[in-house]
Motif scaffolding. Structure first.
Motif, mmCIF file in Angstrom:
data_model
loop_
_atom_site.group_PDB
_atom_site.id
_atom_site.type_symbol
_atom_site.label_atom_id
_atom_site.label_comp_id
_atom_site.label_asym_id
_atom_site.label_seq_id
_atom_site.Cartn_x
_atom_site.Cartn_y
_atom_site.Cartn_z
ATOM 1 N N UNK A 110 26.282 4.528 84.898
ATOM 2 C CA UNK A 110 25.278 3.788 84.133
ATOM 3 C C UNK A 110 23.872 4.226 84.520
ATOM 4 N N UNK A 111 23.610 4.341 85.812
ATOM 5 C CA UNK A 111 22.289 4.761 86.279
ATOM 6 C C UNK A 111 21.950 6.151 85.755
ATOM 7 N N UNK A 112 22.913 7.068 85.786
ATOM 8 C CA UNK A 112 22.664 8.425 85.305
ATOM 9 C C UNK A 112 22.352 8.452 83.821
ATOM 10 N N UNK A 116 18.770 9.578 82.274
ATOM 11 C CA UNK A 116 18.700 10.709 81.339
ATOM 12 C C UNK A 116 17.939 10.328 80.076
ATOM 13 N N UNK A 117 18.253 9.184 79.478
ATOM 14 C CA UNK A 117 17.575 8.764 78.249
ATOM 15 C C UNK A 117 16.104 8.457 78.507
ATOM 16 N N UNK A 118 15.823 7.770 79.598
ATOM 17 C CA UNK A 118 14.433 7.460 79.916
ATOM 18 C C UNK A 118 13.628 8.734 80.147
ATOM 19 N N UNK A 119 14.166 9.645 80.940
ATOM 20 C CA UNK A 119 13.455 10.872 81.265
ATOM 21 C C UNK A 119 13.106 11.660 80.005
ATOM 22 N N UNK A 120 14.083 11.909 79.161
ATOM 23 C CA UNK A 120 13.855 12.761 77.996
ATOM 24 C C UNK A 120 12.980 12.091 76.940
ATOM 25 N N UNK A 121 13.226 10.829 76.645
ATOM 26 C CA UNK A 121 12.413 10.162 75.630
ATOM 27 C C UNK A 121 10.973 9.978 76.093
ATOM 28 N N UNK A 122 10.764 9.678 77.369
ATOM 29 C CA UNK A 122 9.403 9.437 77.857
ATOM 30 C C UNK A 122 8.576 10.717 77.914
ATOM 31 N N UNK A 123 9.219 11.885 77.973
ATOM 32 C CA UNK A 123 8.481 13.145 78.050
ATOM 33 C C UNK A 123 8.424 13.897 76.723
ATOM 34 N N UNK A 124 9.403 13.680 75.844
ATOM 35 C CA UNK A 124 9.380 14.385 74.560
ATOM 36 C C UNK A 124 8.691 13.585 73.457
ATOM 37 N N UNK A 125 8.692 12.269 73.546
ATOM 38 C CA UNK A 125 8.047 11.475 72.505
ATOM 39 C C UNK A 125 6.535 11.705 72.422
ATOM 40 N N UNK A 126 5.817 11.899 73.536
ATOM 41 C CA UNK A 126 4.384 12.224 73.401
ATOM 42 C C UNK A 126 4.138 13.490 72.594
ATOM 43 N N UNK A 127 5.029 14.487 72.694
ATOM 44 C CA UNK A 127 4.900 15.697 71.890
ATOM 45 C C UNK A 127 5.087 15.382 70.408
ATOM 46 N N UNK A 128 6.096 14.570 70.085
ATOM 47 C CA UNK A 128 6.326 14.182 68.693
ATOM 48 C C UNK A 128 5.144 13.389 68.154
ATOM 49 N N UNK A 129 4.624 12.467 68.978
ATOM 50 C CA UNK A 129 3.463 11.669 68.560
ATOM 51 C C UNK A 129 2.257 12.555 68.299
ATOM 52 N N UNK A 130 2.079 13.568 69.132
ATOM 53 C CA UNK A 130 0.947 14.480 68.958
ATOM 54 C C UNK A 130 1.071 15.275 67.666
ATOM 55 N N UNK A 131 2.258 15.818 67.392
ATOM 56 C CA UNK A 131 2.456 16.614 66.187
ATOM 57 C C UNK A 131 2.276 15.788 64.922
ATOM 58 N N UNK A 132 2.562 14.483 65.015
ATOM 59 C CA UNK A 132 2.446 13.611 63.847
ATOM 60 C C UNK A 132 1.165 12.789 63.846
ATOM 61 N N UNK A 133 0.297 13.002 64.825
ATOM 62 C CA UNK A 133 -0.909 12.179 64.955
ATOM 63 C C UNK A 133 -1.958 12.546 63.912
ATOM 64 N N UNK A 169 9.015 5.356 72.452
ATOM 65 C CA UNK A 169 8.356 5.606 73.732
ATOM 66 C C UNK A 169 8.138 4.300 74.493
ATOM 67 N N UNK A 170 7.529 3.321 73.846
ATOM 68 C CA UNK A 170 7.272 2.046 74.506
ATOM 69 C C UNK A 170 8.570 1.305 74.802
#
Length: 248
Positions: A110-112, A116-133, A169-170
């Protein structure tokens, strides 16, 4: 940028070479991988030159390729390179993140999964937000990828992606904080090193994509941390592999 390039980034590239191309032991163990890696040096020139080669073949037949088509290979490679570079940085972060998990024995199915989901979403979502900003196209060197082009009425992919990425992200950050709180209330030990590392990395990536001027300096902003950590790991690796000879 110059000081970062000379003091931190270039040395970490040389450190990589020191333990691969310039290490005889690595050639014995990973000779095939090292030779195959040289193929990547030809990807860029091949992508850039391919449309021109096709154009030279079709021109005698009366089918000259327009300038937009000729530049498509260079544009595609440029976009691929920038996305790959960011992927590389994120994977470096994951490597250090995993080291902190291993050192603390921070495992469990469960921890893993949550990590994994927290790590990837928290680092890739800012890129998506930037491209769509709304300010993406104001960033020097940005390329119009068509996300702002209206599809139905005044709606575009950017108008759908931007709030969706923010919500993910939030949401994942709040969920992760709640998950850590639940572990603490349950009496489970928290991995302070892992949490402190992400508390530094996650806001940094958000800030780097928060404004056109910040995005210009994206590379040094998001890589300076792993440059320094990489130096520490390589130094430790070299100290263990090449111990200093003591005089008898």
């Amino acid at each position: 940028v110059l000081s970062w390039g000379l003091i931190l980034d270039a040395p970490h590239v040389w450190a990589t070479l020191a333990r691969t191309l310039f290490d005889p032991d690595e050639w014995k163990v990973r000779r095939r991988e090292i030779w195959v890696s040289f193929v990547w040096f030809f990807v860029g020139p091949a992508a850039i030159l391919l449309p021109y080669v096709l154009g030279s073949l079709t021109a005698p037949l009366g089918f000259g390729l327009p300038a937009a088509v000729l530049s498509f290979g260079a544009l595609t490679y440029f976009v691929f390179f920038r996305f790959w570079a960011y992927y590389h940085v994120v994977r470096q972060h994951w490597g250090f993140f995993s080291l902190y998990k291993r050192k603390a024995g921070d495992y469990g199915s469960l921890v893993n999964r949550v990590d994994w989901w927290f790590f990837n979403l928290s680092l890739y979502m800012p890129l998506v937000m930037f491209l769509a900003s709304p300010f993406y196209l104001k960033t020097p060197g940005s390329i119009d990828r068509g996300l702002m082009t209206p599809i139905v009425g005044g709606w575009s992919l950017a108008k759908l992606l931007y709030p969706t990425a923010w919500a993910l992200y939030l949401g994942v950050i709040l969920f992760y904080l709640g998950f850590q709180l639940a572990l603490w209330l349950d009496g489970s030990p928290l991995n302070g090193s892992k949490l402190l590392y992400m508390a530094l990395v996650v806001p940094l990536h958000l800030v780097a994509y928060s404004h056109p001027i910040m995005a210009v300096f994206l590379v040094p902003l998001v890589t300076v941390g792993h440059n320094i950590q990489y130096h520490c790991i390589i130094y430790s690796y070299a100290q263990n592999k090449y111990p200093a000879k003591t005089e008898k």
